[in-house]
Write a protein that holds these residues in place. Structure first.
Motif, mmCIF file in Angstrom:
data_model
loop_
_atom_site.group_PDB
_atom_site.id
_atom_site.type_symbol
_atom_site.label_atom_id
_atom_site.label_comp_id
_atom_site.label_asym_id
_atom_site.label_seq_id
_atom_site.Cartn_x
_atom_site.Cartn_y
_atom_site.Cartn_z
ATOM 1 N N LEU A 101 0.843 -1.208 0.000
ATOM 2 C CA LEU A 101 0.000 0.000 0.000
ATOM 3 C C LEU A 101 0.870 1.247 0.000
ATOM 4 O O LEU A 101 0.609 2.214 -0.715
ATOM 5 N N THR B 77 -11.491 -1.565 -2.069
ATOM 6 C CA THR B 77 -11.156 -2.246 -0.824
ATOM 7 C C THR B 77 -12.420 -2.489 0.006
ATOM 8 O O THR B 77 -13.456 -1.883 -0.232
ATOM 9 N N VAL C 27 -7.449 0.850 4.880
ATOM 10 C CA VAL C 27 -6.845 1.260 3.603
ATOM 11 C C VAL C 27 -7.315 2.668 3.244
ATOM 12 O O VAL C 27 -6.536 3.508 2.798
#
Ligand SMILES: Nc1ncnc2c1ncn2[C@@H]1O[C@H](COP(=O)(O)OP(=O)(O)OP(=O)(O)O)[C@@H](O)[C@H]1O
Ligand SMILES: [Mg+2]
Length: 284
Positions: free
Chosen positions: A194, A212, A217
């Motif tokens: 990420l 997601t 996230v």
């Protein structure tokens, strides 16, 4: 800031033997250059169908309609499959959850990384190789010059996902769509990947549509967030605002389900989303 993607009233209907599945029920969003939008929602909410229909990779029997579906001002829904093929990898690239299904196990990384730009953009082999090595270095594959000639199975899961990212960026796309790109990886590697995507998005200034089911996230990388539930967007806004004060009961439920160290009592039950109540709310 220039507009990269405009999606207006996108619908995806999939005829099946049991009737038509309305996978996406008229959603709208847009994305500017350098901006990250997270599409968040539970399993089956229509996130992948949205992503796939933008790039024309939806299941063949799906019917995709939209008032506007434009990438860099070009109407995607009026392009032929051939024109869409040319667009993919050049203006827009997509990465998926499981790199092993997207990488060809019988071809070297070099073949897989260079073929697209050589064919679609007429880049010479030597230049394509240089670009591939540069990108492999960027995504943190050591000894890229030698490893370029290896096969996917000679890399770890995390490295394969890094290679997928490098491959997606070969055509210098204006839009990168990442569909749950880290769910198949363990948590420490997830964080690294990420971080890598976020760094690359800033450095290369592409628009990022990040899909997601994880609000962690969203907190880590989104500028804006759109929350999907049952094929619709139920809430949208700047990520920090939605995280701080979610308005829709589903978003509130999703956020309440995240355990917070120091606030969630160990051993206590996390809240459960009451889908029946939400469905009633939707009907009324
Ligand atoms: N090939 C298909 N045929 C029929 N229905 C499908 C097909 N693919 C997806 N669907 C349905 O479309 C809806 C949306 O699916 P989609 O894959 O977009 O969900 P998602 O939000 O990506 O979920 P996940 O988090 O599990 O990946 C679901 O109801 C799913 O069952
Ligand atoms: Mg999905």
């Amino acid at each position: 800031m220039s507009k990269v993607l405009e999606v207006n009233n996108l619908r995806v209907d999939i005829p099946t033997e049991q009737g038509t599945v309305h996978a996406v029920k008229g959603i709208s969003f847009s994305l500017n250059q350098g901006e990250t939008l997270c599409l968040v929602g539970e399993s089956g909410s229509g996130k992948s169908m949205t992503a796939l229909s933008i790039v024309g990779l939806q299941t063949p029997r799906a019917r995709v309609t939209a008032e506007r579906l434009e990438l860099l001002g070009k109407p995607l829904n009026s392009l032929s499959q051939r024109q869409l093929n040319q667009l993919r990898g050049k203006d827009v690239a997509i990465i998926f959850q499981d790199p092993m299904t997207a990488l060809n196990p019988t071809l070297t990384i070099e073949r897989q990384m260079t073929e697209g730009v050589m064919r679609h953009e007429g880049v010479r082999r030597q230049d394509a190789r240089t670009r591939a090595i540069d990108l492999l270095n960027k995504v943190g594959i050591p000894q890229a010059t030698e490893r370029l000639y290896q096969y996917p199975h000679q890399f770890s899961g995390g490295q394969r996902q890094r290679i997928m990212i490098a491959m997606a960026l070969m055509g210098k796309p204006s839009l990168l769509i990442a569909d749950e790109p880290t769910t198949a990886l363990d948590v420490t590697i997830q964080a690294q990947i990420l971080d890598l995507i976020r760094t690359l998005a800033t450095e290369l200034d592409f628009a990022l549509l990040m899909i997601t089911h994880d609000f962690g996230v969203v907190a880590a990388m989104a500028d804006r967030v759109s929350v999907m539930y049952g094929g619709k967007i139920v809430e949208s806004g700047p990520a920090c605002e939605v995280l701080k004060s979610p308005q829709h009961p589903y978003t509130q439920g999703l956020i309440a389900c995240i355990p917070v160290p120091g606030r969630t009592t160990p051993g206590s039950r996390l809240p459960v989303i009451d889908h029946e109540k939400l469905a009633v709310k939707e009907l009324s």
